[in-house]
Design a protein around this motif. Structure first.
Motif, PDB file in Angstrom:
ATOM      1  N   PRO A  60      56.652  30.994  99.562  1.00 36.98           N
ATOM      2  CA  PRO A  60      57.662  31.585 100.452  1.00 36.98           C
ATOM      3  C   PRO A  60      58.357  32.752  99.769  1.00 36.98           C
ATOM      4  O   PRO A  60      58.212  32.974  98.555  1.00 36.98           O
ATOM      5  N   GLY A  61      59.141  33.500 100.536  1.00 35.91           N
ATOM      6  CA  GLY A  61      59.679  34.769 100.079  1.00 35.91           C
ATOM      7  C   GLY A  61      60.591  34.738  98.879  1.00 35.91           C
ATOM      8  O   GLY A  61      60.734  35.751  98.195  1.00 35.91           O
ATOM      9  N   SER A  62      61.236  33.608  98.585  1.00 37.28           N
ATOM     10  CA  SER A  62      62.180  33.568  97.470  1.00 37.28           C
ATOM     11  C   SER A  62      61.494  33.408  96.113  1.00 37.28           C
ATOM     12  O   SER A  62      62.134  33.568  95.066  1.00 37.28           O
ATOM     13  N   VAL A  63      60.201  33.107  96.099  1.00 36.70           N
ATOM     14  CA  VAL A  63      59.476  32.861  94.847  1.00 36.70           C
ATOM     15  C   VAL A  63      59.178  34.193  94.161  1.00 36.70           C
ATOM     16  O   VAL A  63      58.727  35.143  94.793  1.00 36.70           O
ATOM     17  N   ASP A  64      59.398  34.254  92.846  1.00 35.73           N
ATOM     18  CA  ASP A  64      59.156  35.492  92.105  1.00 35.73           C
ATOM     19  C   ASP A  64      57.668  35.694  91.845  1.00 35.73           C
ATOM     20  O   ASP A  64      56.863  34.769  91.978  1.00 35.73           O
ATOM     21  N   ASP A  65      57.308  36.910  91.453  1.00 35.28           N
ATOM     22  CA  ASP A  65      55.903  37.284  91.289  1.00 35.28           C
ATOM     23  C   ASP A  65      55.190  36.435  90.241  1.00 35.28           C
ATOM     24  O   ASP A  65      54.038  36.032  90.433  1.00 35.28           O
ATOM     25  N   ALA A  66      55.851  36.183  89.117  1.00 33.50           N
ATOM     26  CA  ALA A  66      55.214  35.432  88.032  1.00 33.50           C
ATOM     27  C   ALA A  66      54.913  34.003  88.461  1.00 33.50           C
ATOM     28  O   ALA A  66      53.839  33.466  88.175  1.00 33.50           O
ATOM     29  N   PHE A  69      55.174  40.499  86.037  1.00 26.83           N
ATOM     30  CA  PHE A  69      54.101  39.562  85.720  1.00 26.83           C
ATOM     31  C   PHE A  69      54.119  39.242  84.233  1.00 26.83           C
ATOM     32  O   PHE A  69      54.582  40.047  83.413  1.00 26.83           O
ATOM     33  N   PRO A  70      53.580  38.087  83.855  1.00 21.62           N
ATOM     34  CA  PRO A  70      53.545  37.728  82.434  1.00 21.62           C
ATOM     35  C   PRO A  70      52.496  38.539  81.676  1.00 21.62           C
ATOM     36  O   PRO A  70      51.423  38.823  82.199  1.00 21.62           O
ATOM     37  N   LEU A  71      52.824  38.917  80.454  1.00 15.48           N
ATOM     38  CA  LEU A  71      51.868  39.588  79.580  1.00 15.48           C
ATOM     39  C   LEU A  71      50.912  38.553  79.005  1.00 15.48           C
ATOM     40  O   LEU A  71      51.337  37.592  78.352  1.00 15.48           O
ATOM     41  N   LEU A  72      49.613  38.740  79.253  1.00 20.17           N
ATOM     42  CA  LEU A  72      48.590  37.809  78.791  1.00 20.17           C
ATOM     43  C   LEU A  72      47.375  38.599  78.325  1.00 20.17           C
ATOM     44  O   LEU A  72      47.299  39.815  78.520  1.00 20.17           O
ATOM     45  N   SER A  73      46.426  37.924  77.738  1.00 20.21           N
ATOM     46  CA  SER A  73      45.239  38.608  77.225  1.00 20.21           C
ATOM     47  C   SER A  73      44.444  39.279  78.335  1.00 20.21           C
ATOM     48  O   SER A  73      43.757  40.280  78.098  1.00 20.21           O
TER      49      SER A  73
END
Length: 435
Positions: free
Chosen positions: A265-271, A311-315
């Motif tokens: 739903p709309g309240s959830v953040d991208d990550a 977004f989280p920094l990942l490999s």
């Protein structure tokens, strides 16, 4: 003429006929015992013939005229919209110049006639199993006009003289088929050697970053209304101030989506949304195998995607060093290159909402929202593959947010991604400085 008026006129005609020729009453039980049809006809006066002629005409008129008491909701589908569509699609289509024809179809259905027929041909076998009372191409055309113009079920029902419930049912059927039957064919992760090579080379030309294979972003799809009995309505309130459902996409250099996720739903953040999608699980587990490795300063660089700082920094997912451009020259150069790569997904989302206007203010039930969104993503890919003219971009609200925290399960991949990002930044800065 209503039924009572017709019966009254018929009674008056009977009386008139009997008055003109009482010996040949229509209700007489006696009939000539012998004689040919010609002799019978000549033995009668003209009154019965006049009566039968008038009565037949009145009967035909009465039977062909719909009853005024029947409600519009229970009426059968109007022939006029279907006839107009059939005249255009079968009788006039081949007499029109292709540019004129395709412009007319894009105006009505959001895509050209050849792409439209491709959609119909692929969906027709599945629609046939539903025993739909309308022709497959007409049903698909109705749904495409709704998606491309953002029409409500009630508006479309009035245009086609159909029950709004039937329009909603057809919309749900067609969007479900697009989201399930056509999704595997038109939305694919670029794992094949040739497609992966084409994608990474194109991104390299755009950004000067090696082995980049996609850009990720999330957009809020505005919901026109929420169900009145929804217990967690506040969870759909987006950071932009309207109720929404989150759409996450990954796009290639041609602005074609190779992954789509609609879960939160709309309240959830991208990550959080990203971590809850199937793509994240597959990348974390190594299920997605990209058979292409390049060497950069002694580091083996596998294909990766890029996203913004939300977004989280990942490999396998690289993000900017900072969002304000205050880093050192190497960091700023890398961030500028990354944002060039990210621009393709921003434009892809703008095209998606510009071409399928229903996504600007989604007017379907919440339980059908996800499949409608995915269906539009499939249609977007069809248009991009066919190189359809691109409409005006829908302007997204400005991004905001802070970098997400690193989960314990991601820590090793975070450190690897941090090292990879620095290596790519130093390499890019050196190449740019030497020019």
């Amino acid at each position: 003429m209503d039924q009572s008026s017709f019966l009254l006129m018929l009674s008056n005609l009977l009386h008139l006929q009997n008055h003109l020729d009482p010996t040949s009453s229509l209700f007489s039980d006696t009939t000539p015992s012998s004689g040919s049809p010609t002799s019978i006809l000549s033995s009668c006066s003209a009154a019965p013939l006049l009566f039968f002629t008038i009565a037949s005409v009145l009967s035909y008129v009465a039977s062909s005229r719909p009853s005024s008491s029947s409600s519009s909701s229970s009426a059968s589908p109007s022939d006029h919209p279907l006839s107009s569509f059939r005249a255009l699609s079968t009788e006039l289509i081949w007499s029109m110049d292709p540019p004129v024809r395709d412009a007319q179809w894009r105006s009505s259905y959001g895509l050209s006639y050849p792409v439209f027929t491709t959609v119909v041909d692929k969906l027709k076998p599945h629609i046939a199993l539903s025993n739909l009372s309308l022709p497959s191409d007409y049903a698909v055309a109705m749904v495409l006009s709704r998606l491309s113009h953002g029409l409500s079920a009630n508006t479309l029902a009035r245009r086609h003289n159909l029950d709004p419930y039937l329009v909603s049912k057809i919309t749900n059927m067609v969007t479900r088929l697009l989201a399930t039957k056509l999704y595997p064919e038109f939305i694919k992760i670029p794992v094949s050697r040739r497609r992966l090579l084409d994608t990474t080379q194109a991104f390299d030309q755009l950004t000067s970053l090696p082995n980049l294979c996609g850009a990720i972003d999330t957009t809020a799809i505005k919901l026109r209304r929420l169900p009145s009995d929804l217990t967690d309505a506040s969870s759909y309130q987006s950071r932009h101030g309207f109720p929404a459902i989150q759409l996450q996409v990954v796009a290639d250099h041609k602005k074609i989506f190779w992954d789509v996720c609609v879960k939160a739903p709309g309240s959830v953040d991208d990550a959080t949304h990203f971590r809850d999608c199937i793509l994240y699980s597959r990348l974390m587990s190594g299920d997605v195998v990209w058979d292409k490795v390049v060497n950069v300063r002694g580091h083996s660089v596998r294909p990766y995607i890029v996203g913004d700082w939300c977004f989280p920094l990942l490999s396998f997912l690289l993000t900017p060093f900072s969002g304000d451009g205050r880093g050192n020259p190497a960091h700023n150069a890398f961030d500028a290159a990354l944002m060039k790569g990210r621009s393709v997904v921003v434009e892809a989302i703008g095209l998606l909402k510009g071409r399928w206007k229903i996504l600007q203010n989604l007017n379907v039930g919440l339980n059908h929202a996800s499949q409608t969104i995915v269906a539009c993503c499939v249609l977007h890919n069809l248009c991009q593959i066919a190189r359809e003219p691109e409409p005006s971009l829908w302007k997204e609200p400005e991004e905001s947010g802070s970098p997400p925290r690193v989960l314990e399960s991601e820590r090793s991949l975070y450190y690897y991604g941090e090292n990879l990002r620095q290596t790519l930044a130093d390499d890019l800065h050196q190449r740019l400085s030497s020019r």
